[in-house]
Design a protein around this motif. Structure first.
Motif, short mmCIF file in Angstrom:
data_model
loop_
_atom_site.label_atom_id
_atom_site.label_comp_id
_atom_site.label_asym_id
_atom_site.label_seq_id
_atom_site.Cartn_x
_atom_site.Cartn_y
_atom_site.Cartn_z
N GLN A 174 0.82 -1.20 0.00
CA GLN A 174 0.00 0.00 0.00
C GLN A 174 0.87 1.26 0.00
O GLN A 174 1.93 1.29 0.64
CB GLN A 174 -0.88 0.05 1.26
CG GLN A 174 -1.71 -1.17 1.51
CD GLN A 174 -2.87 -1.30 0.56
OE1 GLN A 174 -3.62 -0.34 0.35
NE2 GLN A 174 -3.03 -2.49 0.00
N LEU A 175 0.39 2.29 -0.70
CA LEU A 175 0.92 3.64 -0.57
C LEU A 175 -0.18 4.45 0.09
O LEU A 175 -1.29 4.53 -0.43
CB LEU A 175 1.28 4.24 -1.93
CG LEU A 175 1.67 5.73 -1.93
CD1 LEU A 175 2.90 5.97 -1.07
CD2 LEU A 175 1.91 6.22 -3.36
N HIS A 182 3.27 6.97 3.87
CA HIS A 182 4.08 5.78 4.11
C HIS A 182 3.70 4.64 3.17
O HIS A 182 2.64 4.64 2.56
CB HIS A 182 3.99 5.33 5.57
CG HIS A 182 2.59 5.08 6.06
ND1 HIS A 182 1.78 6.09 6.54
CD2 HIS A 182 1.86 3.94 6.17
CE1 HIS A 182 0.61 5.58 6.92
NE2 HIS A 182 0.63 4.28 6.70
N ILE A 183 4.61 3.70 3.07
CA ILE A 183 4.42 2.49 2.28
C ILE A 183 4.33 1.31 3.24
O ILE A 183 5.14 1.19 4.17
CB ILE A 183 5.59 2.27 1.31
CG1 ILE A 183 5.68 3.42 0.30
CG2 ILE A 183 5.44 0.93 0.58
CD1 ILE A 183 6.98 3.42 -0.48
N ILE A 184 3.33 0.46 3.03
CA ILE A 184 3.22 -0.79 3.76
C ILE A 184 3.55 -1.90 2.77
O ILE A 184 2.93 -1.99 1.71
CB ILE A 184 1.81 -1.00 4.32
CG1 ILE A 184 1.39 0.19 5.18
CG2 ILE A 184 1.73 -2.30 5.13
CD1 ILE A 184 -0.07 0.17 5.59
N GLY A 185 4.55 -2.70 3.08
CA GLY A 185 4.90 -3.79 2.18
C GLY A 185 3.81 -4.84 2.16
O GLY A 185 2.85 -4.79 2.93
N ASP A 210 11.47 8.47 1.83
CA ASP A 210 12.78 7.86 1.67
C ASP A 210 12.88 7.08 0.36
O ASP A 210 13.98 6.80 -0.11
CB ASP A 210 13.08 6.91 2.83
CG ASP A 210 13.20 7.65 4.16
OD1 ASP A 210 13.49 8.86 4.14
OD2 ASP A 210 13.00 7.00 5.21
N VAL A 211 11.74 6.73 -0.21
CA VAL A 211 11.71 5.95 -1.45
C VAL A 211 11.52 6.84 -2.67
O VAL A 211 12.22 6.70 -3.68
CB VAL A 211 10.58 4.90 -1.39
CG1 VAL A 211 10.51 4.10 -2.70
CG2 VAL A 211 10.76 3.98 -0.19
N PHE A 212 10.57 7.78 -2.56
CA PHE A 212 10.18 8.57 -3.74
C PHE A 212 10.63 10.03 -3.68
O PHE A 212 10.43 10.76 -4.66
CB PHE A 212 8.66 8.54 -3.90
CG PHE A 212 8.09 7.16 -4.14
CD1 PHE A 212 8.59 6.36 -5.15
CD2 PHE A 212 7.06 6.68 -3.35
CE1 PHE A 212 8.06 5.09 -5.37
CE2 PHE A 212 6.53 5.42 -3.57
CZ PHE A 212 7.04 4.62 -4.57
#
Length: 285
Positions: free
Chosen positions: A42-43, A68-71, A117-119
């Motif tokens: 999820q984003l 946040h991102i949930i794996g 931190d990712v995008f």
């Protein structure tokens, strides 16, 4: 207006390879606590409300910031946040994972990370401000589509073709056999397992268990199926059925039928209503 609302929007053809659904969640209560079923990555944008705290399937407690991102999750997780809560997000398909994140999904199962931190910060902050000002779900979905088009920055490396095979394999049988997936992909068993781990975050056997349990849960809620009915969907006995549904939804079959949580009720009912319009792994689970 109801205290808790959940809306879905189907992504356009341009985004459907990368996003399962866009969703808009609102809980006009002081404190929100519930259980989320196992799902795709999820984003998620928190537009109002406090820090989201997740108790993951492995027992770890993790916090999600404003974006946040949930794996990918291997079981149900508990979420709590101080309200009122207003959030927007989308599920990330395995192809979306490959083209937006490009890392091995098995290293991100049951993890929450700061999306900045990712995008990067600028594009996400602009999207969040636009989402806060958006007048309705349609406008929010358009913002989400624009964002996804920006974040898709990598070639899929053959992910789309492989994911199509895996999704069809999972959807076509209550107890899919890995030998059939090996045959249709023309890969070795080891290669299939490695690619499933990299894109879905889990090996084929766990994926088959996950979607079998979620389909059974939807049948209990949406089709008013009995326990005997769902037992025929690949479960050994009633204990096996109860254990599997509990792991992947956080609820027992009795709870799902008689007293589902607000989030479970809304999720199962509204996703099921999309049948025929989206991938059956979305509408039937």
């Amino acid at each position: 207006m109801p205290e808790i609302e959940l809306e879905y929007a189907i992504p356009s053809a341009n985004a459907a390879d990368f996003v399962t659904l866009f969703y808009h969640f609102r809980a006009d209560i002081q404190s929100f606590e519930d259980t989320e079923r196992a799902d795709h990555a999820q984003l998620r944008f928190r537009l109002t409300g406090g820090v989201a705290t997740y108790v993951m399937p492995d027992g770890s407690v993790q916090e999600g910031g404003p974006i946040h991102i949930i794996g990918p999750t291997t079981g149900a997780m508990k979420v709590s946040v101080e309200g009122p809560v207003h959030a927007f997000g989308c599920g990330i398909t395995p192809t979306g994972w490959a083209t937006m994140l490009g890392v091995d999904a098995s290293g991100m199962i049951n993890r929450v990370v700061d999306a900045h931190d990712v995008f990067g910060r600028d594009v996400l902050r602009r999207a969040r401000r636009a989402l806060i000002d958006a007048p309705d779900m349609a406008a929010m979905a358009r913002i989400g589509e624009e964002l996804i088009s920006t974040l898709v920055a990598r070639r899929d490396g053959g992910a789309h073709a492989f994911v199509s095979h895996v999704d069809a394999w999972l959807a076509d049988s209550v107890s899919p056999q890995i030998e059939d997936l090996v045959a249709v992909t023309r890969l070795s068993r080891r290669q299939v397992e490695r690619k499933c781990n990299a894109l879905y975050g889990a090996p084929p056997k766990l994926l088959a268990r996950k979607y079998r349990a979620l389909r059974a849960a939807v049948a209990l809620v949406s089709n008013d199926a009995s326990l005997d009915d769902v037992l025929e969907r690949g479960f050994y006995d009633q204990s096996h059925l109860i254990r599997e549904i509990k792991q992947f939804t956080g609820l027992t079959p009795r709870q799902i039928k008689a007293e589902p949580s607000a989030l479970a009720r809304l999720t199962f009912a509204q996703r099921h209503a999309l049948g025929g319009l989206v991938n059956p792994l979305i509408s039937d689970t």
